[in-house]
Design a protein around this motif. Sequence first.
Motif, PDB file in Angstrom:
ATOM      1  N   ARG B  14      42.859  30.335  39.245  1.00 50.35           N
ATOM      2  CA  ARG B  14      42.027  30.939  38.208  1.00 50.35           C
ATOM      3  C   ARG B  14      41.566  32.309  38.694  1.00 50.35           C
ATOM      4  O   ARG B  14      41.728  32.654  39.860  1.00 50.35           O
ATOM      5  N   VAL B  15      40.979  33.074  37.814  1.00 56.02           N
ATOM      6  CA  VAL B  15      40.505  34.407  38.187  1.00 56.02           C
ATOM      7  C   VAL B  15      39.271  34.291  39.083  1.00 56.02           C
ATOM      8  O   VAL B  15      38.412  33.441  38.848  1.00 56.02           O
ATOM      9  N   GLY B  16      39.225  35.130  40.134  1.00 53.64           N
ATOM     10  CA  GLY B  16      37.997  35.270  40.892  1.00 53.64           C
ATOM     11  C   GLY B  16      37.885  34.447  42.156  1.00 53.64           C
ATOM     12  O   GLY B  16      36.863  34.515  42.844  1.00 53.64           O
ATOM     13  N   VAL B  18      39.496  34.735  45.103  1.00 48.27           N
ATOM     14  CA  VAL B  18      39.425  35.585  46.299  1.00 48.27           C
ATOM     15  C   VAL B  18      38.062  36.271  46.373  1.00 48.27           C
ATOM     16  O   VAL B  18      37.463  36.377  47.456  1.00 48.27           O
ATOM     17  N   ALA B  19      37.561  36.722  45.224  1.00 49.43           N
ATOM     18  CA  ALA B  19      36.269  37.401  45.202  1.00 49.43           C
ATOM     19  C   ALA B  19      35.171  36.458  45.700  1.00 49.43           C
ATOM     20  O   ALA B  19      34.307  36.850  46.501  1.00 49.43           O
ATOM     21  N   ARG B  20      35.204  35.213  45.231  1.00 46.72           N
ATOM     22  CA  ARG B  20      34.171  34.255  45.650  1.00 46.72           C
ATOM     23  C   ARG B  20      34.253  34.004  47.159  1.00 46.72           C
ATOM     24  O   ARG B  20      33.232  34.061  47.859  1.00 46.72           O
ATOM     25  N   SER B  22      35.894  35.720  49.619  1.00 46.93           N
ATOM     26  CA  SER B  22      35.682  36.874  50.490  1.00 46.93           C
ATOM     27  C   SER B  22      34.252  37.389  50.358  1.00 46.93           C
ATOM     28  O   SER B  22      33.688  37.928  51.320  1.00 46.93           O
TER      29      SER B  22
ATOM     30  N   SER D  22      38.285  42.660  45.646  1.00 47.28           N
ATOM     31  CA  SER D  22      38.522  41.501  44.783  1.00 47.28           C
ATOM     32  C   SER D  22      37.325  41.270  43.858  1.00 47.28           C
ATOM     33  O   SER D  22      37.493  40.785  42.733  1.00 47.28           O
ATOM     34  N   GLY D  23      36.148  41.650  44.305  1.00 50.55           N
ATOM     35  CA  GLY D  23      34.980  41.554  43.435  1.00 50.55           C
ATOM     36  C   GLY D  23      35.128  42.443  42.207  1.00 50.55           C
ATOM     37  O   GLY D  23      34.872  42.029  41.074  1.00 50.55           O
ATOM     38  N   ALA D  26      37.697  40.943  39.886  1.00 56.31           N
ATOM     39  CA  ALA D  26      37.190  39.742  39.218  1.00 56.31           C
ATOM     40  C   ALA D  26      36.211  40.116  38.097  1.00 56.31           C
ATOM     41  O   ALA D  26      36.169  39.482  37.043  1.00 56.31           O
ATOM     42  N   ASN D  29      37.946  40.586  35.124  1.00 61.39           N
ATOM     43  CA  ASN D  29      38.805  39.448  34.795  1.00 61.39           C
ATOM     44  C   ASN D  29      40.267  39.633  35.230  1.00 61.39           C
ATOM     45  O   ASN D  29      41.168  38.984  34.708  1.00 61.39           O
ATOM     46  N   GLY D  30      40.477  40.512  36.229  1.00 61.66           N
ATOM     47  CA  GLY D  30      41.845  40.788  36.678  1.00 61.66           C
ATOM     48  C   GLY D  30      42.454  39.583  37.379  1.00 61.66           C
ATOM     49  O   GLY D  30      41.884  39.051  38.325  1.00 61.66           O
ATOM     50  N   SER D  31      43.614  39.175  36.886  1.00 61.66           N
ATOM     51  CA  SER D  31      44.283  38.015  37.462  1.00 61.66           C
ATOM     52  C   SER D  31      45.276  38.477  38.541  1.00 61.66           C
ATOM     53  O   SER D  31      46.262  39.154  38.245  1.00 61.66           O
ATOM     54  N   ILE D  32      44.993  38.119  39.794  1.00 67.55           N
ATOM     55  CA  ILE D  32      45.819  38.566  40.920  1.00 67.55           C
ATOM     56  C   ILE D  32      47.041  37.659  41.059  1.00 67.55           C
ATOM     57  O   ILE D  32      46.908  36.463  41.268  1.00 67.55           O
TER      58      ILE D  32
END
Lengths: 284, 284, 284, 284
Positions: B14-16, B18-20, B22, D22-23, D26, D29-32
């Motif tokens: 799902r999106v996010g 890596v952000a969560r 890292s 990545s924050g 996110a 809503n960018g999907s990596i």
Amino acid sequence: MERVLRLVISCPDRVGIVARVSGLLAQYNGSILEANHHADLAQGWFFMRNEIKASSLPFGVEKLAEIFTPIARDLNMTFQVTDTGSSKRIALMCSRDSHCLADILNRWQSGDLPCDIPCVISNHDDLRSLVEWHGIPFFHVPVDPANKQEHFDEIERLIAAHQIDSIVLARYMQIIPAALCHSYPNRIINIHHSFLPSFIGARPYHQAYERGVKLIGATCHYVTADLDSGPIIDQDVVRITHRDLVEDMVRLGKDCEKSVLARGLRWHLEDRVLVHGNKTVIFN
Amino acid sequence: MERVLRLVISCPDRVGIVARVSGLLAQYNGSILEANHHADLAQGWFFMRNEIKASSLPFGVEKLAEIFTPIARDLNMTFQVTDTGSSKRIALMCSRDSHCLADILNRWQSGDLPCDIPCVISNHDDLRSLVEWHGIPFFHVPVDPANKQEHFDEIERLIAAHQIDSIVLARYMQIIPAALCHSYPNRIINIHHSFLPSFIGARPYHQAYERGVKLIGATCHYVTADLDSGPIIDQDVVRITHRDLVEDMVRLGKDCEKSVLARGLRWHLEDRVLVHGNKTVIFN
Amino acid sequence: MERVLRLVISCPDRVGIVARVSGLLAQYNGSILEANHHADLAQGWFFMRNEIKASSLPFGVEKLAEIFTPIARDLNMTFQVTDTGSSKRIALMCSRDSHCLADILNRWQSGDLPCDIPCVISNHDDLRSLVEWHGIPFFHVPVDPANKQEHFDEIERLIAAHQIDSIVLARYMQIIPAALCHSYPNRIINIHHSFLPSFIGARPYHQAYERGVKLIGATCHYVTADLDSGPIIDQDVVRITHRDLVEDMVRLGKDCEKSVLARGLRWHLEDRVLVHGNKTVIFN
Amino acid sequence: MERVLRLVISCPDRVGIVARVSGLLAQYNGSILEANHHADLAQGWFFMRNEIKASSLPFGVEKLAEIFTPIARDLNMTFQVTDTGSSKRIALMCSRDSHCLADILNRWQSGDLPCDIPCVISNHDDLRSLVEWHGIPFFHVPVDPANKQEHFDEIERLIAAHQIDSIVLARYMQIIPAALCHSYPNRIINIHHSFLPSFIGARPYHQAYERGVKLIGATCHYVTADLDSGPIIDQDVVRITHRDLVEDMVRLGKDCEKSVLARGLRWHLEDRVLVHGNKTVIFN
């Protein structure tokens, strides 16, 4: 390039074969440029290949065969004599994928593949322009799934008409009927897009993806009536990772397919592939 | 060698994510030395591995697991945190062939394999002296074909007694019972002496010889109840020719077996192998 | 294993060599198990290796040499006859790294390397226990940088005392003096930890790291007075990435070093390596 | 094929870079789809590449660059944003050998190389027909050894006129002037027919033949003013034997050259090659 006569032999193993063969060649002052032997001790069978400088002999390929025949009869040999002065005539067969076909044609055009290519036959018309640009006649022979016999009748007719020595299936995607296999034993070369005997049959890259292998491969083999089970000429592999999807495998596998096919074809053209049972001896 | 904490994650994509992850690490000043991600779009699954400099964090592995748990619960993650300061405990199992065992022991003794080896277990006594010279206890647990259960009961007892994390079958030639496979999921590593899925089961080099392949291989995989069909960690091949008999393949294959097993084991020890279904993601 | 006599020949190329040699062997009923020829047309030189079943001949190695001598004189041949019944005597030399040494010793102990190893010589004492566990005498001959001559005098004495045929430098980190090279021409085998001619001399992995190559390699070669420039026996490479530091290259390179050295040594032991000028013919 | 935005970053290493990047992604809503990091601890430098599903973002490549600029400034980043919707424009340069050119053109025509090829430039007219058959304009710009400046002036004019992003030297046999190298830093790709740093300069196969190496290779690298010494993108090797003459090496090497060049070019087109100093990070 120096003209060369090639003498390729297989026979039951016994003492003195090399002496007899090399003695005969020495008697006529034949200069051996390359020689390879192999004794399969388990099978009790002997294999030999000689390259003789054509200019060192006082005669050509027919006479060499003639003077060799008594030895061959005596030692129960199968043998073959060829002259690099006359190229083998190869029919290429393909479907829609161009990578193997384009690769072979470029090698041929560059003088790197010693053969004539009198025709290319395909069940699709897509690659006509590529073939014709190389100055080679292209024959579109569509397949009607309801009547494959007609398709293969026409192919046999074209092959006969062009006096073809050997057939190369350059990603031709139809199964060759048993009758055609029997007419050209060890003279139909296929490239299968897997590391045989893994992933026989359709969609090998899909099978490889499902199994999660870490290397994919390609296999060049002679076609027999038994699908993907004929004598293997060459194989190679390429490393993949968990990131590679089926379409990546297809792309990565193309490089493997074209180099393995070209290598196997070259060895075949140079009479380096000897078949015994379902296995090959490769004198390279 | 810098001490490192490893955080290995798999979860629905799902999106996010890596952000969560890292973001949390950055919040505690965690210095990421190596990071790998993989999104399996077909399966909708996400995989991640982080190496964090231990000295950059104000806490150790238990606390890291604790503060990470809410995110994991939130994102439906499976995760694992390990500390390179405490080595995995590996049991080696072997039969009579020494090549894989000797190779692993030499790597371990040279400091090239980051693990403890509290015991080696074998159904034969042949390799006792080799093992004991390395200062490792050797347990000879004979197999009675009529009663294999006893053999494996004793093995389970030894493994439990030595608090073993993972088992390496270094050419141990017995089939592992399903119950033992289930007790150590993705923690029993085998080296099979063929390029799987070709030549499953017994005497793969004999099978390869019969088929006339031009490359032989070895496959390192996790053991499941389904013989030679578990998730593949690594594979490699070595070229052979028509001159190679089965005994040559056995000899040539040894090099392939030992390097593939050592590579797979190393990745396992470094938590680089993530299993999803019957396939592996290798973060190397 | 069948006992075998080996006849290895090199001489100026001309017509009839094979006929003469194989004729002589056939005359005494010699059964040829393997034969290889090579004609270097550029140099005008011919190379040949025959394996003859010992039990097929009515005599042994000395008599074979005797009856062959007139042909050799006539055709200006250098030749060598060996008997697999008597193994070559190999001295191993090492420093502190155990990977090549342990690998060779394990192969030897497993019966995979057909040689005797009467002694191991090292400038450090670290590997004594490993060697002695294999039942082989270990000689520690320290090097005094101010007086290397003494070190090499003692080594020459040990080699003479143990009637050594060939010397293997299994990561022995000293430069061999020219005099010793000349005493054992094409009989001192070294493993250099780079893909020669790249990265000659010290610290090749550091040089490789600096240059940013994508493959590192190892080279097995005969030692000459010219550093890392002797005839190459075998080479191989292993892929690296930007993530690999020098210490990773050292570790990855070890696998390459040990397999290349073992392969080269095996060919040497089997008289498969013929040297002409600064190049090798490998009959494998 | 899903449209993708690529964000490629390099900067001094520090804590929190991934979290910041990545924050931001996110937040929108960018999907990596794919992400790679690398920290070069010796250099203290950090590298990162993200593939973001274009349809997941509410904006395109310019806006992404705009919102990213403050972070980049803050963290002292060099960064680049590209959109797979607009292909790179590649000029191919060749001389007389067709193998690399034909291979690239076939890949491009098959849809396997994501680029535009607005022109092919050569100092010979031989390959015109091959190029034009693919529907690509061919420019013959002869070289006068007495006045190379004119040749390269015309090339620069053609490259500018066709708005070329990157240049591929597909066995173009002229040395590129320093000024042109400086105008296209890390945007001129060459294939050198040796395993660099072995055999720099002219006639590498002749050099390899003289040295007696057992593997020959090819190296794909960015061109700098220092001949054959620019950052290496990829390398590979192929095994040869004592039987292979220079012309065999040339033929065998072609396969290696074309696959290495195609691989390096593909990585370049996909923004997977990051250069730091004289070395590359390859995110593949």
